[in-house]
Scaffold this active site. Structure first.
Site, PDB file in Angstrom:
ATOM      1  N   ASN A   1       3.052  -0.193  -7.240  1.00  0.00           N
ATOM      2  CA  ASN A   1       4.336  -0.143  -6.537  1.00  0.00           C
ATOM      3  C   ASN A   1       4.766   1.311  -6.378  1.00  0.00           C
ATOM      4  O   ASN A   1       4.553   2.150  -7.267  1.00  0.00           O
ATOM      5  CB  ASN A   1       5.403  -1.016  -7.218  1.00  0.00           C
ATOM      6  CG  ASN A   1       5.651  -0.706  -8.672  1.00  0.00           C
ATOM      7  OD1 ASN A   1       4.755  -0.276  -9.379  1.00  0.00           O
ATOM      8  ND2 ASN A   1       6.866  -0.927  -9.121  1.00  0.00           N
TER       9      ASN A   1
ATOM     10  N   GLU B   1       8.147   3.293  -5.206  1.00  0.00           N
ATOM     11  CA  GLU B   1       9.564   3.146  -4.868  1.00  0.00           C
ATOM     12  C   GLU B   1      10.071   4.348  -4.068  1.00  0.00           C
ATOM     13  O   GLU B   1       9.353   5.338  -3.877  1.00  0.00           O
ATOM     14  CB  GLU B   1      10.358   2.933  -6.165  1.00  0.00           C
ATOM     15  CG  GLU B   1       9.918   1.649  -6.865  1.00  0.00           C
ATOM     16  CD  GLU B   1      10.724   1.322  -8.127  1.00  0.00           C
ATOM     17  OE1 GLU B   1      11.461   2.189  -8.625  1.00  0.00           O
ATOM     18  OE2 GLU B   1      10.581   0.185  -8.598  1.00  0.00           O
TER      19      GLU B   1
ATOM     20  N   CYS C   1       5.679  -2.916  -2.852  1.00  0.00           N
ATOM     21  CA  CYS C   1       5.113  -3.633  -4.004  1.00  0.00           C
ATOM     22  C   CYS C   1       3.628  -3.289  -4.186  1.00  0.00           C
ATOM     23  O   CYS C   1       2.929  -2.932  -3.227  1.00  0.00           O
ATOM     24  CB  CYS C   1       5.231  -5.134  -3.812  1.00  0.00           C
ATOM     25  SG  CYS C   1       6.907  -5.781  -3.933  1.00  0.00           S
TER      26      CYS C   1
ATOM     27  N   GLU D   1       1.121  -5.302  -4.757  1.00  0.00           N
ATOM     28  CA  GLU D   1       0.209  -6.200  -4.027  1.00  0.00           C
ATOM     29  C   GLU D   1       0.046  -5.739  -2.587  1.00  0.00           C
ATOM     30  O   GLU D   1      -1.042  -5.742  -2.022  1.00  0.00           O
ATOM     31  CB  GLU D   1       0.739  -7.641  -4.035  1.00  0.00           C
ATOM     32  CG  GLU D   1       0.844  -8.259  -5.412  1.00  0.00           C
ATOM     33  CD  GLU D   1       2.202  -8.023  -6.077  1.00  0.00           C
ATOM     34  OE1 GLU D   1       2.798  -6.946  -5.882  1.00  0.00           O
ATOM     35  OE2 GLU D   1       2.646  -8.929  -6.805  1.00  0.00           O
TER      36      GLU D   1
ATOM     37  N   CYS E   1       5.344 -10.595  -0.671  1.00  0.00           N
ATOM     38  CA  CYS E   1       3.931 -10.336  -0.977  1.00  0.00           C
ATOM     39  C   CYS E   1       3.083 -11.587  -0.781  1.00  0.00           C
ATOM     40  O   CYS E   1       1.936 -11.509  -0.334  1.00  0.00           O
ATOM     41  CB  CYS E   1       3.782  -9.830  -2.410  1.00  0.00           C
ATOM     42  SG  CYS E   1       4.296  -8.120  -2.601  1.00  0.00           S
TER      43      CYS E   1
HETATM   44  N1  THU Z   1       7.206  -5.397  -7.612  1.00  0.00           N
HETATM   45  C1  THU Z   1       5.894  -5.405  -7.289  1.00  0.00           C
HETATM   46  O1  THU Z   1       5.234  -4.358  -7.192  1.00  0.00           O
HETATM   47  N2  THU Z   1       5.305  -6.614  -7.073  1.00  0.00           N
HETATM   48  C2  THU Z   1       5.969  -7.803  -7.088  1.00  0.00           C
HETATM   49  O2  THU Z   1       5.431  -8.818  -6.703  1.00  0.00           O
HETATM   50  C3  THU Z   1       7.333  -7.857  -7.601  1.00  0.00           C
HETATM   51  C4  THU Z   1       8.029  -6.563  -7.733  1.00  0.00           C
HETATM   52  C5  THU Z   1       7.848  -4.100  -7.831  1.00  0.00           C
HETATM   53  C6  THU Z   1       8.870  -3.742  -6.772  1.00  0.00           C
HETATM   54  C7  THU Z   1       9.726  -2.771  -7.509  1.00  0.00           C
HETATM   55  O3  THU Z   1       9.147  -1.479  -7.402  1.00  0.00           O
HETATM   56  C8  THU Z   1       9.653  -3.215  -8.968  1.00  0.00           C
HETATM   57  O4  THU Z   1       8.538  -4.089  -9.048  1.00  0.00           O
HETATM   58  C9  THU Z   1      10.885  -3.944  -9.444  1.00  0.00           C
HETATM   59  O5  THU Z   1      11.237  -4.971  -8.611  1.00  0.00           O
END
Ligand code: THU
Length: 138
Positions: free
Chosen positions: A54, A56, A65, A67, A101
């Site tokens: 992920n 941000e 995300c 995935e 995702c």
């Molecule tokens: N996140 C993911 O990378 N994959 C998911 O399926 C759920 C959430 C990340 C997004 C964000 O950077 C952090 O987790 C908190 O939500």
């Protein structure tokens, strides 16, 4: 396009190489806002492994995300299908792919098996299509 959906694998164990790749991606996650790191790794139909974390952003809605990062890496390399995906996070219960995702995963491989693994080694596993019943399809 209508895609055929095979039965999910009954193997409860993620591929060790994919798990290691997902853990390595987890370490590279950029999550200064949520402090929730996620790593994902997938194996393509031809055997190649692609991983993502992920990423941000200060403009929160632009975060990506893990995935989707892995899918972007796969598709950008010209690959169009995967058989298995491991999602790794340090959470009390295995972190499952968010709704967005699930749709992105479904686009390429509805029959692929997804293994969600946490730091304690707990595993939750379903096929992509079982994570997203009634997925949108054109
Ligand atoms: N996140 C993911 O990378 N994959 C998911 O399926 C759920 C959430 C990340 C997004 C964000 O950077 C952090 O987790 C908190 O939500």
């Amino acid at each position: 396009m209508t895609q055929s959906i095979k039965k999910p694998s009954t193997n409860p164990h993620p591929d060790p190489e994919l798990l290691a790749a997902a853990k390595a991606a987890f370490e590279r996650a950029y999550a200064p806002y949520s402090h929730f790191k996620v790593g994902a790794a997938l194996r393509c139909t031809d055997g190649q492994v692609f991983a993502g974390a992920n990423v941000e952003n200060a403009s929160y809605g632009l975060g990506r995300c893990a995935e989707q990062s892995a899918i972007q890496a796969m598709a950008s390399a010209g690959e169009r299908g995967f058989t298995e995906l491991v999602v790794y996070a340090d959470a009390p219960t295995p972190a499952t792919p968010c709704g967005a995702c699930r749709q992105v995963l479904f686009e390429f491989s509805p029959a692929a098996q997804v293994f969600c693994v946490n730091a304690q080694g707990q595993v939750l596993s379903h096929a992509v299509a079982d994570f997203l019943p009634h997925a949108f399809q054109l």
